[in-house]
Scaffold this motif. Sequence first.
Motif, mmCIF file in Angstrom:
data_model
loop_
_atom_site.group_PDB
_atom_site.id
_atom_site.type_symbol
_atom_site.label_atom_id
_atom_site.label_comp_id
_atom_site.label_asym_id
_atom_site.label_seq_id
_atom_site.Cartn_x
_atom_site.Cartn_y
_atom_site.Cartn_z
ATOM 1 N N UNK A 1 0.845 -1.178 0.000
ATOM 2 C CA UNK A 1 0.000 0.000 0.000
ATOM 3 C C UNK A 1 0.886 1.235 0.000
ATOM 4 N N UNK A 2 0.603 2.122 -0.895
ATOM 5 C CA UNK A 2 1.372 3.362 -0.969
ATOM 6 C C UNK A 2 0.511 4.501 -0.430
ATOM 7 N N UNK A 3 1.107 5.298 0.386
ATOM 8 C CA UNK A 3 0.428 6.469 0.912
ATOM 9 C C UNK A 3 1.038 7.683 0.244
ATOM 10 N N UNK A 4 0.199 8.451 -0.379
ATOM 11 C CA UNK A 4 0.679 9.628 -1.088
ATOM 12 C C UNK A 4 1.151 10.684 -0.097
ATOM 13 N N UNK A 5 2.265 11.295 -0.390
ATOM 14 C CA UNK A 5 2.789 12.380 0.439
ATOM 15 C C UNK A 5 1.812 13.550 0.431
ATOM 16 N N UNK A 6 1.028 13.673 -0.626
ATOM 17 C CA UNK A 6 0.073 14.759 -0.727
ATOM 18 C C UNK A 6 -0.996 14.677 0.370
ATOM 19 N N UNK A 7 -1.207 13.501 0.945
ATOM 20 C CA UNK A 7 -2.205 13.331 2.001
ATOM 21 C C UNK A 7 -1.728 13.924 3.322
ATOM 22 N N UNK A 8 -0.428 14.068 3.476
ATOM 23 C CA UNK A 8 0.105 14.610 4.719
ATOM 24 C C UNK A 8 -0.212 16.080 4.854
ATOM 25 N N UNK A 9 -0.429 16.486 6.073
ATOM 26 C CA UNK A 9 -0.610 17.903 6.378
ATOM 27 C C UNK A 9 0.679 18.342 7.050
ATOM 28 N N UNK A 10 1.427 19.197 6.383
ATOM 29 C CA UNK A 10 2.678 19.673 6.971
ATOM 30 C C UNK A 10 2.328 20.712 8.026
ATOM 31 N N UNK A 11 2.718 20.431 9.230
ATOM 32 C CA UNK A 11 2.459 21.339 10.340
ATOM 33 C C UNK A 11 3.698 22.200 10.532
ATOM 34 N N UNK A 12 3.543 23.468 10.367
ATOM 35 C CA UNK A 12 4.620 24.410 10.629
ATOM 36 C C UNK A 12 4.018 25.521 11.467
ATOM 37 N N UNK A 13 4.460 25.606 12.687
ATOM 38 C CA UNK A 13 3.885 26.616 13.549
ATOM 39 C C UNK A 13 4.929 27.298 14.390
ATOM 40 N N UNK A 14 4.448 28.088 15.292
ATOM 41 C CA UNK A 14 5.346 28.863 16.114
ATOM 42 C C UNK A 14 5.912 28.082 17.285
ATOM 43 N N UNK A 15 5.341 26.908 17.600
ATOM 44 C CA UNK A 15 5.758 26.199 18.802
ATOM 45 C C UNK A 15 6.386 24.831 18.555
ATOM 46 N N UNK A 16 6.300 24.316 17.354
ATOM 47 C CA UNK A 16 6.888 23.021 17.034
ATOM 48 C C UNK A 16 7.683 23.141 15.746
ATOM 49 N N UNK A 17 8.708 22.316 15.646
ATOM 50 C CA UNK A 17 9.426 22.240 14.382
ATOM 51 C C UNK A 17 8.498 21.576 13.375
ATOM 52 N N UNK A 18 8.716 21.796 12.077
ATOM 53 C CA UNK A 18 7.834 21.197 11.072
ATOM 54 C C UNK A 18 7.776 19.677 11.194
ATOM 55 N N UNK A 19 6.577 19.145 11.052
ATOM 56 C CA UNK A 19 6.373 17.708 11.026
ATOM 57 C C UNK A 19 5.123 17.425 10.209
ATOM 58 N N UNK A 20 4.971 16.187 9.796
ATOM 59 C CA UNK A 20 3.812 15.811 8.992
ATOM 60 C C UNK A 20 2.744 15.191 9.878
ATOM 61 N N UNK A 21 1.506 15.535 9.588
ATOM 62 C CA UNK A 21 0.368 14.990 10.306
ATOM 63 C C UNK A 21 -0.693 14.679 9.265
ATOM 64 N N UNK A 22 -1.152 13.439 9.246
ATOM 65 C CA UNK A 22 -2.214 13.106 8.309
ATOM 66 C C UNK A 22 -3.458 13.888 8.687
ATOM 67 N N UNK A 23 -4.228 14.340 7.721
ATOM 68 C CA UNK A 23 -5.459 15.063 8.054
ATOM 69 C C UNK A 23 -6.457 14.129 8.732
ATOM 70 N N UNK A 24 -7.397 14.722 9.428
ATOM 71 C CA UNK A 24 -8.439 13.930 10.082
ATOM 72 C C UNK A 24 -9.210 13.141 9.027
ATOM 73 N N UNK A 25 -9.584 11.940 9.394
ATOM 74 C CA UNK A 25 -10.352 11.083 8.498
ATOM 75 C C UNK A 25 -11.672 11.775 8.147
ATOM 76 N N UNK A 26 -12.089 11.720 6.897
ATOM 77 C CA UNK A 26 -13.377 12.325 6.534
ATOM 78 C C UNK A 26 -14.496 11.815 7.449
ATOM 79 N N UNK A 27 -15.337 12.734 7.868
ATOM 80 C CA UNK A 27 -16.440 12.377 8.759
ATOM 81 C C UNK A 27 -16.089 12.494 10.230
ATOM 82 N N UNK A 28 -14.818 12.853 10.517
ATOM 83 C CA UNK A 28 -14.415 13.038 11.912
ATOM 84 C C UNK A 28 -14.160 14.515 12.181
#
Length: 114
Positions: free
Chosen positions: A7-34
Motif C-alpha cells: 500500500x502506498x500512501x501519497x505524500x500529498x495526504x500529509x498535512x505539513x504542520x509548521x507553527x510557532x511552537x513546534x518544528x515542522x512535522x507531517x500529520x495526516x489530516x483527520x479522516x473524513x467524517x471526523x
Amino acid sequence: MKSQEKTRVSVKMNKMIEGKHLKPFSLFPAKPGTCPECAVEHDEKQPHNKQSLFYQFNFYNTHGVWPTWGDAMAHCDDAIKQYWKSELSERGVNENEFEPSKQVLRVHKFSITS
C-alpha cells in the motif's frame, strides 16, 4: 488466495504542520467524517477528545500549551460541561484540568469534514 500488495500512501495526504511552537512535522489530516480538531467522530455539541494525539499536537502547535479538558470542552454549553466534569471527576481527573488554558483566547469554529 489474494496477492499481497504494498500500500502506498501519497505524500500529498500529509498535512505539513509548521507553527510557532513546534518544528515542522507531517500529520495526516483527520479522516473524513471526523472532527477536524481532534480526528475523532463525535457530536458537535460534545467535547473534543483531549487524549487524541492529533488534538494534543495540533493544539500545542497553535497555542504553545498542552490542552486541558477545559480547552477540549470550551465550545460546549454549560449542561454538557457540567456532565463531563462530573464524569471525569469520578474517574480521578483533577479539577485543574477543567479550566481552559489561560493563554488561549480563541473563537471555536467546529465543522465535521466530509
